[in-house]
Design an enzyme around this catalytic site. Structure first.
Site, PDB file in Angstrom:
ATOM      1  N   GLY A  69       0.795  -1.212   0.000  1.00 25.34           N
ATOM      2  CA  GLY A  69       0.000   0.000   0.000  1.00 25.34           C
ATOM      3  C   GLY A  69       0.829   1.263   0.000  1.00 25.34           C
ATOM      4  O   GLY A  69       0.456   2.261  -0.634  1.00 25.34           O
ATOM      5  N   THR A  70       1.951   1.269   0.702  1.00 24.29           N
ATOM      6  CA  THR A  70       2.793   2.466   0.750  1.00 24.29           C
ATOM      7  C   THR A  70       3.318   2.820  -0.632  1.00 24.29           C
ATOM      8  O   THR A  70       3.265   3.984  -1.049  1.00 24.29           O
ATOM      9  CB  THR A  70       3.954   2.262   1.736  1.00 24.29           C
ATOM     10  OG1 THR A  70       3.435   2.259   3.070  1.00 24.29           O
ATOM     11  CG2 THR A  70       4.995   3.363   1.616  1.00 24.29           C
ATOM     12  N   ASN A 153      -7.124   4.689   8.815  1.00 25.45           N
ATOM     13  CA  ASN A 153      -6.503   3.501   9.415  1.00 25.45           C
ATOM     14  C   ASN A 153      -6.463   3.545  10.931  1.00 25.45           C
ATOM     15  O   ASN A 153      -6.282   2.508  11.572  1.00 25.45           O
ATOM     16  CB  ASN A 153      -5.076   3.326   8.875  1.00 25.45           C
ATOM     17  CG  ASN A 153      -4.168   4.489   9.235  1.00 25.45           C
ATOM     18  OD1 ASN A 153      -4.517   5.645   9.042  1.00 25.45           O
ATOM     19  ND2 ASN A 153      -2.989   4.185   9.753  1.00 25.45           N
ATOM     20  N   GLN A 181      -7.440   0.222   3.917  1.00 30.06           N
ATOM     21  CA  GLN A 181      -8.239  -0.293   5.029  1.00 30.06           C
ATOM     22  C   GLN A 181      -9.655  -0.663   4.602  1.00 30.06           C
ATOM     23  O   GLN A 181     -10.354  -1.372   5.339  1.00 30.06           O
ATOM     24  CB  GLN A 181      -8.298   0.738   6.159  1.00 30.06           C
ATOM     25  CG  GLN A 181      -6.965   1.042   6.804  1.00 30.06           C
ATOM     26  CD  GLN A 181      -6.377  -0.151   7.554  1.00 30.06           C
ATOM     27  OE1 GLN A 181      -7.078  -1.067   7.932  1.00 30.06           O
ATOM     28  NE2 GLN A 181      -5.074  -0.113   7.768  1.00 30.06           N
ATOM     29  N   HIS A 201      -1.786  -7.556   2.454  1.00 31.73           N
ATOM     30  CA  HIS A 201      -1.698  -8.140   3.787  1.00 31.73           C
ATOM     31  C   HIS A 201      -2.809  -7.691   4.726  1.00 31.73           C
ATOM     32  O   HIS A 201      -2.912  -8.192   5.840  1.00 31.73           O
ATOM     33  CB  HIS A 201      -0.324  -7.871   4.410  1.00 31.73           C
ATOM     34  CG  HIS A 201      -0.071  -6.471   4.820  1.00 31.73           C
ATOM     35  ND1 HIS A 201      -0.003  -6.076   6.136  1.00 31.73           N
ATOM     36  CD2 HIS A 201       0.155  -5.352   4.085  1.00 31.73           C
ATOM     37  CE1 HIS A 201       0.255  -4.782   6.197  1.00 31.73           C
ATOM     38  NE2 HIS A 201       0.362  -4.323   4.970  1.00 31.73           N
ATOM     39  N   THR A 237      11.188  -7.074 -11.885  1.00 27.98           N
ATOM     40  CA  THR A 237      10.545  -8.365 -12.077  1.00 27.98           C
ATOM     41  C   THR A 237       9.345  -8.499 -11.137  1.00 27.98           C
ATOM     42  O   THR A 237       9.458  -8.278  -9.932  1.00 27.98           O
ATOM     43  CB  THR A 237      11.535  -9.509 -11.802  1.00 27.98           C
ATOM     44  OG1 THR A 237      12.641  -9.379 -12.693  1.00 27.98           O
ATOM     45  CG2 THR A 237      10.872 -10.866 -11.995  1.00 27.98           C
ATOM     46  N   CYS A 325       2.764   1.927  11.462  1.00 27.14           N
ATOM     47  CA  CYS A 325       3.874   2.690  10.889  1.00 27.14           C
ATOM     48  C   CYS A 325       4.435   3.708  11.871  1.00 27.14           C
ATOM     49  O   CYS A 325       5.566   4.155  11.726  1.00 27.14           O
ATOM     50  CB  CYS A 325       3.417   3.390   9.620  1.00 27.14           C
ATOM     51  SG  CYS A 325       2.841   2.255   8.336  1.00 27.14           S
TER      52      CYS A 325
END
Length: 380
Positions: A69-70, A153, A181, A201, A237, A325
């Site tokens: 997400g970041t 979040n 979220q 995740h 990749t 975070c």
């Protein structure tokens, strides 16, 4: 030990593990290789891309796989802003809010510091809601992107995506929704957003895979350069196993969303009422009704959130004081401060976030919360 920090990360679902396992073992090809092994990998990647696109209601070529997400937030904010700047031939303007995830806020700060772009950070009310009218008032002729979290979040407040999209569409400005979220709880199709960020995740895929869905009509400058993978928008990749996992997890989350949201919302509401009844100083943060089904966040004035967390863990409950975070920071949450909460009170915050498969009664958890707060107050 009971885990109540699903907004930070969630366990990998067995179905997702089984789907990705072949691509961690015998189906190991590089999708860019021009031989049978590589072509098989490319076919699997294309299938995963199409499956993600189908859930989101976009075209397959509008899906960019990222590391999470970041990175998806960074690519949306920086990529759209720099892309617009290159097209216009000069600095541009970005609009966001004061309660965004650090990935968005830091990206905006970077654009200010390095590129000389202007940034407007629109405030929120005491419940964490941003006014579409205030967003409209912040727009300028040179606004390149509006970036707002679909659901916060920390406090779980859900924004009115349709109203925000109506404002940006009328102005001809792309809207980026950070939906990290929101996945599995809120509709992801038909939001009106031009760009949407997701993290695997949070919905049962492993850490290290994310998605940015972005409409091809908007120029997007890549942040990662190299071999030109992802149609030149994100070189490197591809994480094939992660892409398969993301597609599987997203399909499962969407198929179960209506049931999960209704069931977990009812359990969370009962838990919230019991905590507020048992702890006189407890205050719910975020909007009382426009909130994620699985998020209950409180302040406990006169205590320390970190001390409460330790007491809860002694009682077998694992949760957090806010964004993972920002864990370990001595500073009060910027989200709570933006909602007008006193800094000392903000440092007493505790966040409980529940998984999509939550079932049963959380009264024992609420009782443990009351015990933990009492223990902190007594200095035990």
């Amino acid at each position: 030990m009971r885990y109540l920090d699903h907004a930070a990360t969630s366990p990998v679902r067995p179905e997702v593990r089984d789907a990705m396992l072949p691509y961690l073992t015998d189906r190991f090809g590089n999708p860019s290789s021009h031989h049978t092994v590589g072509e098989a990998a490319a076919s699997a990647l294309a299938d995963a891309r199409a499956r993600v696109a189908a859930v989101l209601g976009v075209r397959a070529n509008e899906i960019v796989f990222t590391s999470g997400g970041t990175e998806a937030d960074n690519l949306a904010v920086k990529g759209l802003a720099i892309g617009a700047s290159l097209r216009r031939g000069g600095p541009v303007h970005v609009v966001t809010t004061t309660i965004e995830h650090e990935a968005v806020l830091a990206s905006c700060a970077y654009l200010e510091r390095v590129h000389g772009f202007a940034v407007t950070r629109v405030g929120v009310d005491a419940d964490g809601l941003v006014s579409p009218d205030e967003v409209a008032a912040a727009l300028r002729p040179d606004t390149a992107v509006v970036s707002i979290g679909y659901a916060n979040n920390e406090i779980g407040t859900v924004q009115d995506a349709a109203a925000l999209a109506a404002v940006t569409t009328a102005a001809g400005v792309p809207l980026h929704l950070d939906a990290v979220q929101a996945a599995g709880w809120l509709p992801l199709r038909g939001t009106g957003a031009d760009a949407l960020s997701l993290a695997g995740h949070k919905i049962g895929a492993p850490q290290g895979i994310g998605v940015l869905a972005v409409r091809t009509r908007w120029p997007l400058e890549p942040l990662v350069h190299g071999g030109g993978q992802e149609r030149g928008r994100r070189s490197g990749t591809e994480n094939l196993a992660g892409a398969v996992a993301m597609a599987t997890a997203l399909e499962l989350a969407e198929s179960e969303r209506a049931d999960s949201a209704a069931r977990v919302s009812a359990i969370r509401a009962a838990f919230t009422r019991r905590v507020l009844d048992l702890v006189g100083t407890a205050r719910l943060t975020g909007h009382p009704t426009r909130r994620l089904p699985g998020t209950a966040s409180f302040t406990f004035a006169g205590t320390s959130g970190e001390a409460i967390l330790l007491e809860l863990e002694r009682r077998g409950l694992v949760t957090s004081s806010g964004s993972a975070c920002a864990a370990g920071s001595d500073e009060p949450s910027h989200v709570l401060l933006a909602c007008g909460i006193d800094p000392a009170v903000a440092q007493s915050a505790v966040r409980f976030t529940f998984g999509h498969h939550l079932a049963g009664d959380l009264s024992p958890v609420a009782d443990a919360v009351a015990e933990a707060v009492a223990a902190v107050r007594s200095g035990a």
